[in-house]
Design a protein around this motif. Structure first.
Motif, PDB file in Angstrom:
ATOM      1  N   VAL A  86     -56.011  46.316 -77.418  1.00 39.66           N
ATOM      2  CA  VAL A  86     -56.067  45.846 -76.035  1.00 39.66           C
ATOM      3  C   VAL A  86     -56.359  47.031 -75.137  1.00 39.66           C
ATOM      4  CG1 VAL A  86     -54.513  43.893 -76.373  1.00 39.66           C
ATOM      5  CG2 VAL A  86     -53.577  46.075 -75.629  1.00 39.66           C
ATOM      6  N   SER A  87     -57.117  46.792 -74.086  1.00 42.61           N
ATOM      7  CA  SER A  87     -57.435  47.830 -73.125  1.00 42.61           C
ATOM      8  C   SER A  87     -57.008  47.321 -71.751  1.00 42.61           C
ATOM      9  CB  SER A  87     -58.939  48.126 -73.161  1.00 42.61           C
ATOM     10  OG  SER A  87     -59.224  49.294 -72.432  1.00 42.61           O
ATOM     11  N   LEU A  88     -56.111  48.063 -71.107  1.00 42.53           N
ATOM     12  CA  LEU A  88     -55.465  47.594 -69.883  1.00 42.53           C
ATOM     13  C   LEU A  88     -55.609  48.614 -68.757  1.00 42.53           C
ATOM     14  CD1 LEU A  88     -52.127  46.651 -71.665  1.00 42.53           C
ATOM     15  CD2 LEU A  88     -53.915  45.041 -70.982  1.00 42.53           C
ATOM     16  N   PRO A  89     -55.558  48.140 -67.507  1.00 38.91           N
ATOM     17  CA  PRO A  89     -55.507  49.094 -66.395  1.00 38.91           C
ATOM     18  C   PRO A  89     -54.107  49.688 -66.287  1.00 38.91           C
ATOM     19  CG  PRO A  89     -55.386  46.854 -65.560  1.00 38.91           C
ATOM     20  CD  PRO A  89     -55.600  46.743 -67.047  1.00 38.91           C
ATOM     21  N   ASN A  90     -54.002  50.827 -65.629  1.00 41.10           N
ATOM     22  CA  ASN A  90     -52.720  51.492 -65.464  1.00 41.10           C
ATOM     23  C   ASN A  90     -51.773  50.660 -64.609  1.00 41.10           C
ATOM     24  OD1 ASN A  90     -50.663  53.413 -65.275  1.00 41.10           O
ATOM     25  ND2 ASN A  90     -51.586  54.335 -63.466  1.00 41.10           N
ATOM     26  N   THR A  91     -50.577  50.451 -65.130  1.00 39.60           N
ATOM     27  CA  THR A  91     -49.476  49.877 -64.354  1.00 39.60           C
ATOM     28  C   THR A  91     -48.258  50.740 -64.649  1.00 39.60           C
ATOM     29  OG1 THR A  91     -48.694  48.434 -66.124  1.00 39.60           O
ATOM     30  CG2 THR A  91     -50.405  47.539 -64.646  1.00 39.60           C
ATOM     31  N   ASN A  92     -47.170  50.485 -63.942  1.00 45.11           N
ATOM     32  CA  ASN A  92     -45.957  51.256 -64.201  1.00 45.11           C
ATOM     33  C   ASN A  92     -45.256  50.817 -65.482  1.00 45.11           C
ATOM     34  OD1 ASN A  92     -46.386  52.711 -61.929  1.00 45.11           O
ATOM     35  ND2 ASN A  92     -44.910  51.617 -60.672  1.00 45.11           N
ATOM     36  N   ASP A  93     -45.724  49.725 -66.086  1.00 40.70           N
ATOM     37  CA  ASP A  93     -45.063  49.196 -67.278  1.00 40.70           C
ATOM     38  C   ASP A  93     -46.104  48.806 -68.317  1.00 40.70           C
ATOM     39  OD1 ASP A  93     -43.150  48.386 -68.975  1.00 40.70           O
ATOM     40  OD2 ASP A  93     -42.370  46.765 -67.745  1.00 40.70           O
ATOM     41  N   PRO A  94     -46.736  49.784 -68.969  1.00 42.80           N
ATOM     42  CA  PRO A  94     -47.820  49.474 -69.898  1.00 42.80           C
ATOM     43  C   PRO A  94     -47.314  48.806 -71.159  1.00 42.80           C
ATOM     44  CG  PRO A  94     -47.231  51.769 -70.076  1.00 42.80           C
ATOM     45  CD  PRO A  94     -46.403  51.205 -68.954  1.00 42.80           C
ATOM     46  N   ALA A  95     -48.056  47.812 -71.603  1.00 42.30           N
ATOM     47  CA  ALA A  95     -47.777  47.153 -72.887  1.00 42.30           C
ATOM     48  C   ALA A  95     -46.315  46.720 -72.993  1.00 42.30           C
ATOM     49  CB  ALA A  95     -48.151  48.076 -74.035  1.00 42.30           C
ATOM     50  N   ARG A  96     -45.786  46.128 -71.907  1.00 43.78           N
ATOM     51  CA  ARG A  96     -44.386  45.715 -71.903  1.00 43.78           C
ATOM     52  C   ARG A  96     -44.113  44.739 -73.046  1.00 43.78           C
ATOM     53  NH1 ARG A  96     -41.774  43.105 -66.622  1.00 43.78           N
ATOM     54  NH2 ARG A  96     -43.942  42.577 -66.425  1.00 43.78           N
ATOM     55  N   GLY A  97     -42.984  44.909 -73.705  1.00 47.58           N
ATOM     56  CA  GLY A  97     -42.585  44.011 -74.774  1.00 47.58           C
ATOM     57  C   GLY A  97     -43.304  44.250 -76.089  1.00 47.58           C
ATOM     58  N   SER A  98     -44.097  45.321 -76.168  1.00 50.76           N
ATOM     59  CA  SER A  98     -44.860  45.587 -77.379  1.00 50.76           C
ATOM     60  C   SER A  98     -44.260  46.752 -78.162  1.00 50.76           C
ATOM     61  CB  SER A  98     -46.309  45.937 -77.027  1.00 50.76           C
ATOM     62  OG  SER A  98     -46.931  44.873 -76.366  1.00 50.76           O
TER      63      SER A  98
END
Length: 198
Positions: A86-98
């Protein structure tokens, strides 16, 4: 090896993102249940990064490609082994729950909330330490920071990126530094040009 972490100081346009994308694809294709996250500055950057992974996949010979159960703008999942990129934009909580097996952070020096980002990323990576990896010569959990360093790299007003970098430069064991060499790129052979770009 477990818990391997590295900082790659790079110049622009040396193909580093493509190579990193190819590494993601290799892990996802050939190893079970890889949970790989790429975090970029913006949504657009995250889509562009994953396009590099897809580019490499499209160039593979037919017999090497595996069936995908998902092939979206920001994620690829392989049906045969349940690995996902997965490729995601920056947030304060990346890949939460992973529980991540590989985390790549692109352009980390430009992240505004580095403390919050690392606070969220470390638990996701730590869970990956307990996941057995099917190849004992490779880490079950891997963290790559890929960034163009800000200049000057002084300790004054140090952010998390500079803290990590300076600790590694001073012999700390948390991260290893990789300096990207452009010696294989013909039009980058000029040492003066390379020094100026760095």
């Amino acid at each position: 090896l477990t818990g391997t972490q590295m900082v790659s100081k790079k110049v622009r346009q040396v193909g580093y993102s493509t190579i990193t994308g190819a590494y993601c694809l290799w892990r996802a294709l050939f190893f079970e249940s890889q949970n790989i996250a790429i975090i970029s500055l913006t949504q657009r950057d995250s889509i562009v990064f994953l396009e590099r992974v897809k580019f490499v996949y499209d160039k593979l010979p037919t017999w090497l490609r595996q069936e995908t159960s998902e092939f979206a703008k920001t994620s690829v999942t392989f049906k045969h082994n349940h690995s996902k990129v997965v490729s995601l934009p920056n947030t304060n909580d990346p890949a939460r729950g992973s529980s991540l097996s590989l985390l790549i952070v692109d352009e980390f020096a430009d992240f505004k909330s580095q403390n919050a980002f690392l606070s969220a990323a470390v638990p996701a990576l730590s869970a990956g330490l307990l996941t057995p990896f099917s190849n004992t010569s490779l880490p079950s959990q891997f963290f790559i920071i890929s960034t163009l360093p800000k200049s000057p790299l002084t300790k004054e007003g140090e952010n998390q990126y500079l803290r990590i970098l300076h600790d590694a430069q001073e012999g700390g064991k948390e991260f290893k530094i990789i300096d990207v060499d452009v010696s294989d790129i013909p039009h980058y052979q000029s040492k003066e040009w390379h020094d100026k770009m760095r």
